[in-house]
Design an enzyme around this catalytic site. Structure first.
Site, mmCIF file in Angstrom:
data_model
loop_
_atom_site.group_PDB
_atom_site.id
_atom_site.type_symbol
_atom_site.label_atom_id
_atom_site.label_comp_id
_atom_site.label_asym_id
_atom_site.label_seq_id
_atom_site.Cartn_x
_atom_site.Cartn_y
_atom_site.Cartn_z
ATOM 1 N N ARG A 1 4.895 9.631 -14.187
ATOM 2 C CA ARG A 1 4.310 8.676 -12.953
ATOM 3 C C ARG A 1 3.005 8.591 -13.109
ATOM 4 O O ARG A 1 2.364 9.116 -12.424
ATOM 5 C CB ARG A 1 4.949 9.145 -11.681
ATOM 6 C CG ARG A 1 6.374 9.014 -11.695
ATOM 7 C CD ARG A 1 6.699 9.284 -10.099
ATOM 8 N NE ARG A 1 8.172 9.360 -9.804
ATOM 9 C CZ ARG A 1 8.717 9.490 -8.583
ATOM 10 N NH1 ARG A 1 8.127 9.879 -7.672
ATOM 11 N NH2 ARG A 1 10.073 9.159 -8.464
ATOM 12 N N ASP B 1 -0.795 7.144 -11.980
ATOM 13 C CA ASP B 1 -1.379 6.727 -10.805
ATOM 14 C C ASP B 1 -1.813 5.292 -10.722
ATOM 15 O O ASP B 1 -1.968 4.611 -11.689
ATOM 16 C CB ASP B 1 -2.616 7.530 -10.431
ATOM 17 C CG ASP B 1 -2.178 9.038 -10.245
ATOM 18 O OD1 ASP B 1 -0.964 9.189 -9.706
ATOM 19 O OD2 ASP B 1 -3.017 9.917 -10.338
ATOM 20 N N TYR C 1 -2.559 11.508 -23.391
ATOM 21 C CA TYR C 1 -3.244 10.660 -22.731
ATOM 22 C C TYR C 1 -4.602 10.701 -23.401
ATOM 23 O O TYR C 1 -5.017 11.613 -24.402
ATOM 24 C CB TYR C 1 -3.606 11.109 -21.426
ATOM 25 C CG TYR C 1 -2.632 10.908 -20.387
ATOM 26 C CD1 TYR C 1 -2.592 9.886 -19.583
ATOM 27 C CD2 TYR C 1 -1.539 12.159 -20.269
ATOM 28 C CE1 TYR C 1 -1.478 9.664 -18.579
ATOM 29 C CE2 TYR C 1 -0.672 11.692 -19.259
ATOM 30 C CZ TYR C 1 -0.565 10.798 -18.503
ATOM 31 O OH TYR C 1 0.492 10.514 -17.447
ATOM 32 N N ARG D 1 -7.497 13.268 -14.777
ATOM 33 C CA ARG D 1 -8.682 12.777 -14.415
ATOM 34 C C ARG D 1 -9.658 13.752 -13.811
ATOM 35 O O ARG D 1 -10.902 13.668 -14.021
ATOM 36 C CB ARG D 1 -8.544 11.694 -13.168
ATOM 37 C CG ARG D 1 -7.859 10.320 -13.998
ATOM 38 C CD ARG D 1 -7.159 9.435 -12.923
ATOM 39 N NE ARG D 1 -8.183 9.002 -12.031
ATOM 40 C CZ ARG D 1 -7.729 8.681 -10.568
ATOM 41 N NH1 ARG D 1 -6.464 8.771 -10.347
ATOM 42 N NH2 ARG D 1 -8.792 8.418 -10.018
#
Length: 291
Positions: free
Chosen positions: A75, A77, A135, A223
């Site tokens: 999921r 952001d 990522y 992040r």
């Protein structure tokens, strides 16, 4: 697109009269997709907000003339992109997916696309069956900032970055740890994760790309890691600082979360079909450090 039966799937069987009778579903299909997250409030549905899941499920429900629900690998952001997102859906009749990629291309907005749809075993679970997620985070130190056609996916950083120091700090974070200092706490959720790759690589145009892979990520973890490493790169912090935060049992207020638009989910790995059920069972267990 494949709609034939596979191991663990409902299949056509012989009737007493010698004909073929299709065993009732459900049939499970994997969707590989991508999106520009700029104008989305993340993946998950939220009342009154435009989300990736909402747009996709609405389009699929319209085509199927029934409510369709997706299960997703990760999921993302608000503002986060994806080039390698994975989801699955169940259908009562495999003919529902015939020509679905092309039909979705005509119906979906241009910032989200389903690349392919293929049948998978019922044991396949896009979320719990994943072995690891990959990522990438992109940042540029160019004096002019991010190039216009790259500005939605590359963060302009105003200071020079020491890549060697960032990679030194990154190596100290690898392995299984409690990443509570780098996660937004969710009630009942573990923050123990196995970080398998964290590496900064130079790219053309003055860009730096962080390659980040783990078995799973907790909320805002990538992040937050990037934000801590950028503080090392521009010499506000030393290379040992991010790893020192692993001793914390709650989120570290000193870590600034990096901007969302530099982050993209680029891939998800899954085990072989005969290991899917076992992997999903392992992933569902509440995880503890060293367990």
């Amino acid at each position: 697109m494949t709609t034939g039966s596979q191991s663990g799937e409902p299949a056509a069987s012989s009737s007493e009269g010698g004909g073929l009778v299709r065993v009732p579903g459900p049939y499970r299909f994997r969707l590989d997709l991508g999106y520009d997250g700029t104008d989305f409030s993340g993946w998950a549905r939220q009342p009154g907000r435009r989300t990736v899941c909402g747009v996709l499920e609405d389009a699929l429900s319209l085509l199927a003339r029934r409510d369709v629900q997706l299960t997703v690998a990760g999921r993302t952001d608000a503002g986060v992109h994806a080039t390698g997102q994975v989801a699955h859906l169940d259908v009562p009749d495999p003919s529902e997916v015939d020509g679905l990629v092309r039909r979705l291309a005509r119906l979906l907005p241009p910032d989200v696309r389903v690349y392919s749809i293929r049948q998978v075993p019922l044991a396949f679970d896009a979320r719990f069956g994943a072995l690891r997620r990959h990522y990438e985070y992109r940042v540029t130190t160019a004096e002019y900032g991010a190039a216009p056609l790259r500005a939605r996916e590359v963060v302009a950083w105003p200071r020079a970055l020491d890549v060697d120091a960032m990679n030194e700090a990154s190596r100290l974070l690898l392995g299984e740890h409690d990443f509570a200092a780098f996660c937004k706490r969710r009630e009942g959720a573990t923050t123990v994760r196995q970080l398998q790759r964290l590496e900064w690589v130079s790219a053309p145009g003055g860009e730096l790309v962080a390659h980040v892979s783990a078995d799973a990520f907790c909320h805002s973890m990538v992040r937050s890691l990037v934000g801590a490493l950028l503080a090392v790169g521009d010499r506000r912090k030393g290379p040992e600082w991010p790893a020192s935060l692993l001793r914390s049992t709650e989120r570290a207020s000193s870590v600034v979360v990096a901007p969302a638009h530099g982050l993209s989910l680029v891939g998800v790995d899954y085990p072989a079909d005969d290991q899917l059920a076992e992997r999903a069972e392992v992933t569902r267990r509440v995880r503890v450090l060293g367990g």
